[in-house]
Design an enzyme around this catalytic site. Structure first.
Site, PDB file in Angstrom:
ATOM      1  N   GLU A 159       0.819  -1.222   0.000  1.00 51.96           N
ATOM      2  CA  GLU A 159       0.000   0.000   0.000  1.00 51.96           C
ATOM      3  C   GLU A 159       0.849   1.267   0.000  1.00 51.96           C
ATOM      4  O   GLU A 159       0.482   2.266  -0.624  1.00 51.96           O
ATOM      5  CB  GLU A 159      -0.937   0.005   1.207  1.00 51.96           C
ATOM      6  CG  GLU A 159      -2.057  -1.025   1.138  1.00 51.96           C
ATOM      7  CD  GLU A 159      -1.670  -2.386   1.689  1.00 51.96           C
ATOM      8  OE1 GLU A 159      -0.466  -2.606   1.962  1.00 51.96           O
ATOM      9  OE2 GLU A 159      -2.560  -3.235   1.851  1.00 51.96           O
ATOM     10  N   HIS A 214     -10.434  -5.339  10.907  1.00 51.47           N
ATOM     11  CA  HIS A 214     -11.180  -5.343   9.637  1.00 51.47           C
ATOM     12  C   HIS A 214     -12.588  -4.779   9.787  1.00 51.47           C
ATOM     13  O   HIS A 214     -13.448  -5.066   8.952  1.00 51.47           O
ATOM     14  CB  HIS A 214     -11.302  -6.770   9.080  1.00 51.47           C
ATOM     15  CG  HIS A 214     -10.002  -7.413   8.705  1.00 51.47           C
ATOM     16  ND1 HIS A 214      -9.128  -7.921   9.632  1.00 51.47           N
ATOM     17  CD2 HIS A 214      -9.425  -7.609   7.501  1.00 51.47           C
ATOM     18  CE1 HIS A 214      -8.069  -8.422   9.007  1.00 51.47           C
ATOM     19  NE2 HIS A 214      -8.221  -8.242   7.711  1.00 51.47           N
TER      20      HIS A 214
END
Lengths: 339, 328
Positions: free
Chosen positions: A65, A134
Site C-alpha cells: 500500500e 477489519h
C-alpha cells in the site's frame, strides 16, 4: 415507493459504473489496488472494469500500500487521475505516510503549484464479526487531518455521483464506503442503500449534506450506515408522535455545518449517530458545530450514539452490544426528554 | 561514457553553486541563534540539513536529466534541487520563509516543490520513492517521455516503503532510477550498525534489475553509472539501482555536535573534498583552464549572493495566507 423505469443499483455497482463512465471520457483515470482487476474488488466496486479497460488501466498491485498509494500521488502530480483502493480502512497503518504526509500535504507544501487529483477508496464498518483489524470506520482519523476531502455515501445514488465528483476534483478525495451498504451477496446489506440510480453520468456535490427525512422535534445526524439506523429510528419515533429530521452528512470534509445548524435551529434537539469511536471524532465535531455557533437553539443537551472507545470485538454479542442501532437512538431521544 | 567538456563544466558549476549556497546558508543560519542556540530564531528558522560533500551525486545524475524528468528528493535536498534546475531565487526565498518562495513559505527547506522542473521533496525517509515510481508509471501509461528518479539516503533502504516501491517499479518495468546517497551515517548511526549488507546495490538482485555501487564519490563514475541507468529507463528496459559512496562533510543538521564521529574522520573526508578534486582533474585533463574555472566560481558566487539578497529583501507572507492552498 415505485418509480417508473426504476433502475436500482447496489453501491458496489454504482461505484463501478461511475468509474467506467469517467474512464471512457478521461484517459487519465486509472485504477490501482489489491484484487481490483480479475476479482473486481473484494467489495465489488471495480467489477467489470478489467474486461472493458484491460490490465494497463485496471492494475492489480502487490500487497504494497505504501508503494501504490505513493505512486498514485506521483501519477496524480504528473497529470493523471488515479483511483486507488485501500481494501480495508484498517490497513491504513501500513501506508498512512503516503496518505497524510504526501497525498494530503503536497498541494499545501507546494503553495498550490502541485495538484494531487486522486481518489482513495476504502471500505469501512463492521457488524459481521471480523474483529478490530477489519471492522473500523476511522472517519474521524481521516477527517481530522487537513488536505484531503472525505466522503461517505449512504446509498447508490450518492455513491455514483460522489465517485464522479471525486474523480473530477483537483484535490485528493478519500471515498469511504460501508461494507453493510455495499450489496455483496455474502454480506447482509441494508436494503435502503440500493436505490434508483440514473444511467447517465452525474455528480453529487462534495461538501453538501442532505436532509434524508424532514422533521420538527429532533435532528438526527449521521453518515453512511448510521443514516439508515437514523431513518429506522425516525420511523419508529413517528409512531409515537415524534417527528425526527435525519441529516445525511454525505461528506465529512468539507463538513456542511450550515445544514446541521439550520436543522437544529428548527428542532432544538440533536443526536449524532456515529459508528466510529466516540471520543475525539465526528460526533463531537458535529455537536461543536452547533454549540460554538449558537448554543441557545438547544432545548436539551445533545446526545451521541457512537462506538464506545474499545477495539472492536469478535464475538457477535459483544460487537452488537457496541454498535449503534435504532433502539439506542430512540433511547437517546427518550433520555434527552426525561432530563 | 565520459562527460563531455560542456557537461564537465556544467557539473563543476552546479557543484560549486551548491557548495557556495550551503556555505552561505550556514553563515546566516546562526544569525539570531546566539549566544544560546535556539532553532526557532533567526532569518532561517527550523532544522537545516546541508549537503556539503554530496554534490557529485546530484550533478552526476542530473547531467542526464531534463526539466521533464521527475525527481523526488530528501530532507537534504539543496544539491539535488540546484542540479535539477530549481529556480534559485525562489528556493532561497522559500528557505527564508518568504512570500516569494517556491511555496510562499509553506514548505521550507525540507519541502521544496518546483513544478516547472518536476522537482519535489519529502522530509520523511524513503517516502519520495512512491511518487517517483508513480511519475514513471504516468509516463509509461501515457507513452510520454521522461523518467522518475528518487534520491534517497543509505538509511532509507531499511524502510519497508523502499522495498515496496522497488518491487513495484521492477514488476511493472517502469522508467525509474533509485539513487542511494550513502554518506555512511543515518544521523548518528553508522551504516554498518543498521544495515546487514555493506553494498546496497546488491539489493537489486532481489528485484531482478541492475545494481551498481560507485566508490569514492567520483563524479565521473557517477555520471557513467547514471547514464546507463537513465538510458535503460528511456529505452523501456526498466528500473535500475545505484548506490554512491559519498561524504557528509557537515553534521546531520546545523547545530549537530557530531560527537558520534570517530576522531579524524572529518579531516579525512575534507581531504577528499570532491570540489577541489574535480577542479584538479579538469585542469589535468585539459578540459578547462584556471581562468575558466575561476570564472565559473565567480559566477556561481554571484548567483548565490543574488539569490540570498532576493530572499532577504523579500517580504514575509501574510500570516493569514497560512489558511490558503490546502486544497487545489
Amino acid at each position: 415507493m415505485n418509480v417508473p423505469n426504476e433502475r436500482k443499483l447496489t453501491i458496489a455497482r454504482a461505484m463501478a459504473e461511475a468509474v467506467a463512465q469517467e474512464m471512457r471520457v478521461d484517459d487519465g483515470v486509472f485504477v490501482m489496488g489489491e484484487d481490483i482487476a480479475a476479482l473486481g474488488g473484494v467489495y465489488g466496486n471495480t467489477r467489470g472494469l478489467l474486461d472493458e479497460f484491460g490490465s494497463e488501466r485496471i492494475r492489480d498491485t502487490p500487497i504494497s500500500e505504501t508503494a501504490f498509494i505513493g505512486a498514485a500521488v506521483g501519477a496524480a502530480q504528473d497529470g493523471m487521475r488515479p483511483v486507488v483502493e485501500l481494501m480495508f480502512v484498517d490497513f491504513f497503518g501500513v501506508c498512512f505516510d503516503a496518505i497524510y504526509n504526501l497525498m494530503a500535504k503536497n498541494t499545501y507544501f507546494s503553495g498550490g503549484n502541485f495538484k494531487v487529483p486522486m481518489v482513495l477508496m476504502t471500505s469501512t464498518g463492521g457488524g459481521y464479526s471480523d474483529a478490530g483489524q477489519h471492522s473500523q470506520c476511522l472517519y474521524g482519523t481521516f477527517a481530522h487531518l487537513p488536505g484531503m476531502k472525505v466522503v461517505c455515501p449512504s446509498n447508490a445514488y450518492d455513491a455514483k455521483g460522489l465517485m464522479t465528483a471525486a474523480m473530477r476534483d483537483d484535490s485528493p478525495v478519500v471515498y469511504m464506503y460501508h461494507k453493510s451498504l455495499q450489496g455483496m451477496g455474502w454480506l447482509a446489506t441494508e436494503p435502503g442503500a440500493t436505490v434508483h440510480t440514473p444511467e447517465e453520468s452525474y455528480t453529487v456535490e462534495i461538501g453538501k449534506a442532505k436532509v434524508a427525512r424532514e422533521g420538527r422535534d429532533v435532528t438526527i445526524v449521521s453518515v453512511g450506515m448510521g443514516v439508515h439506523h437514523a431513518l429506522n429510528a425516525a420511523a419508529q419515533l413517528e409512531a409515537d408522535g415524534v417527528s425526527a429530521e435525519v441529516i445525511d452528512l454525505v461528506s465529512l470534509v468539507p463538513l456542511d455545518r450550515d445544514t446541521i445548524r439550520a436543522s437544529v435551529a428548527k428542532t432544538g434537539r440533536l443526536i449524532v449517530v456515529d459508528e466510529d469511536y466516540m471520543s475525539y471524532g465526528v460526533s463531537g465535531e458535529v455537536i461543536a458545530s452547533v454549540t460554538e455557533h449558537d448554543i441557545s437553539v438547544l432545548k436539551a443537551a445533545p446526545k451521541r450514539v457512537a462506538y464506545p472507545d474499545v477495539p472492536i470485538p469478535y464475538a457477535r454479542v459483544m460487537e452488537q452490544f457496541c454498535l449503534p442501532n435504532p433502539e439506542k437512538i430512540i433511547a437517546a431521544y427518550q433520555e434527552m426528554n426525561a432530563a | 561514457m565520459a562527460p563531455t567538456r560542456d557537461e564537465q563544466h556544467w557539473m563543476y558549476r552546479n557543484m560549486v553553486t551548491s557548495r557556495k549556497f550551503e556555505e552561505t546558508i550556514a553563515g546566516i543560519y546562526f544569525e539570531g541563534k546566539t549566544p544560546v542556540f535556539s532553532m526557532a530564531d533567526g532569518p532561517i528558522p527550523g532544522e537545516m540539513h546541508l549537503s556539503d560533500g554530496q554534490e557529485p551525486v546530484a550533478v552526476g545524475v542530473c547531467a542526464h536529466l531534463n526539466a521533464d524528468d521527475v525527481v523526488t528528493a530528501t530532507h537534504r535536498p539543496h544539491h539535488q534541487a540546484i542540479a535539477k534546475g530549481v529556480e534559485l531565487n525562489k528556493m532561497a526565498a522559500e528557505i527564508f520563509g518568504k512570500a516569494t518562495g517556491l511555496s510562499g513559505g509553506r514548505g521550507g527547506h525540507m519541502h521544496l516543490f518546483d513544478a516547472d522542473v518536476n522537482f519535489a521533496c519529502s522530509g520523511i525517509i524513503a517516502q519520495g520513492m512512491g511518487p517517483a515510481v508513480g511519475a514513471a508509471l504516468s509516463r509509461h501509461m501515457q507513452k510520454k517521455p521522461g523518467v522518475g528518479v528518487a534520491f534517497v539516503g543509505e538509511g532509507a533502504v531499511n524502510q519497508g516503503g523502499w522495498h515496496e516501491a522497488m518491487n513495484l517499479a521492477a514488476t511493472w518495468n517502469l522508467p525509474f532510477v533509485c539513487v542511494i546517497e550513502d554518506n555512511a551515517w543515518g544521523i548518528s548511526v553508522p551504516k554498518e550498525d543498521s544495515t546487514a549488507i555493506s553494498n546496497n546495490a546488491d539489493r537489486a538482485a532481489a528485484y531482478g534489475i541492475p545494481g551498481i555501487r560507485v566508490a569514492d564519490n567520483d563524479p565521473f563514475a557517477i555520471y557513467e553509472a547514471a547514464g546507463e541507468a537513465i538510458r535503460r529507463a528511456r529505452a523501456g528496459e526498466g528500473p535500475s539501482l545505484i548506490e554512491v559512496e559519498t561524504y557528509r562533510l557537515a553534521g546531520h543538521f546545523m547545530g549537530d555536535a557530531e560527537g558520534y564521529r570517530p576522531e579524524g574522520e572529518k579531516d579525512a573526508l575534507f581531504a577528499k573534498d570532491p570540489i577541489p578534486k574535480m577542479r584538479a582533474t579538469m585542469l589535468a585533463s585539459g578540459v578547462a583552464t584556471e581562468a575558466e574555472l575561476d570564472a565559473i566560481e565567480a559566477e556561481s558566487t554571484a548567483r548565490v549572493e543574488a539569490a540570498i539578497t532576493f530572499a532577504r529583501e523579500s517580504a514575509d507572507p501574510a500570516p493569514e495566507d497560512a489558511l490558503t492552498a490546502v486544497f487545489a
